[in-house]
Motif scaffolding. Sequence first.
Motif, mmCIF file in Angstrom:
data_model
loop_
_atom_site.group_PDB
_atom_site.id
_atom_site.type_symbol
_atom_site.label_atom_id
_atom_site.label_comp_id
_atom_site.label_asym_id
_atom_site.label_seq_id
_atom_site.Cartn_x
_atom_site.Cartn_y
_atom_site.Cartn_z
ATOM 1 N N ILE A 149 0.861 -1.182 -0.010
ATOM 2 C CA ILE A 149 0.104 0.063 0.015
ATOM 3 C C ILE A 149 0.941 1.363 0.072
ATOM 4 O O ILE A 149 1.776 1.349 0.838
ATOM 5 N N GLN A 150 0.448 2.149 -0.896
ATOM 6 C CA GLN A 150 1.370 3.308 -1.139
ATOM 7 C C GLN A 150 0.440 4.428 -0.557
ATOM 8 O O GLN A 150 -0.383 4.948 -1.180
ATOM 9 N N LEU A 151 0.829 5.124 0.613
ATOM 10 C CA LEU A 151 0.149 6.263 1.226
ATOM 11 C C LEU A 151 0.716 7.622 0.721
ATOM 12 O O LEU A 151 1.737 7.770 0.250
ATOM 13 N N SER A 152 -0.149 8.778 0.853
ATOM 14 C CA SER A 152 -0.088 9.967 0.433
ATOM 15 C C SER A 152 1.319 10.321 1.175
ATOM 16 O O SER A 152 1.471 10.196 2.422
ATOM 17 N N LYS A 153 2.266 11.177 0.832
ATOM 18 C CA LYS A 153 3.621 11.651 1.326
ATOM 19 C C LYS A 153 3.202 12.851 2.380
ATOM 20 O O LYS A 153 4.097 13.141 3.009
#
Length: 256
Positions: A149-153
């Motif tokens: 899962i790639q979350l907002s920076k």
Amino acid sequence: MQSELDILCRRQEALIALIFSEQSMLENKEEDQMSKGLKIYQNNLLMTAVRALSLKYPVIDKMIGREALSGLTRKLLHIELPASGDWADWGEQLSSLIMTTELYDQHPYLAEIASFEWCLHETARGVGTELNVNALARLSEQNLKSVFIQLSKTLKVLSFHYPVDEIWMLHQLDESQIDTNELAVLLKEPIELHRIVMYQREAVPCVERLTEQEQAWLIDVLAGLSLDQLLEKYVTFDLSGWLSVAIEEQWLEGLR
């Protein structure tokens, strides 16, 4: 090679350090034209720094007053100097500074409020990334060990002993509208940990409360656990419901 901006920033930092180190040497000397000019420049610089802090820490400014903020600003300039040429980048160490002062002994919540406000400032300045909808198709893969899962920076997972989000919201009112009884309750000795997620939505910083499990999930996502590892660890976690919230609130950049 060093860029012109790097050189300029270092010169600015050295100049400010020199200006403030000269103050103690000049206080006990007879003022001459040069020392008067330096004090004028120093006072202008201090006013700029106070203004910069008040914009990043408006609630701290309200709670302690401009005179106290000015005193903290002067101390902060001795331990943290503007290094980028942009005053908006300066002031991160205010929370740590407060913890070394008498203010902290009497009002320990101020350090957490300062930390919260700095995070808000950083989140507001962050650059979000749009959701990669096509990447969500990876949820159908049989081998989830290679799906992450790639979350907002801009997303931050934070914990505070005081309800700093409620304290901050209360101070968005005019001073005459602040319920002092309500504020007194919020500032009482803390008895529980307050877990929050801070993120940017439509270029605006937002804050939401988290349960203990939701916080642990996000921390593990940020730590780089694969979707397979997450689902094995959080057997009862509602992934579908969480994904709906994460997409709507713009926490999610996609899957990789």
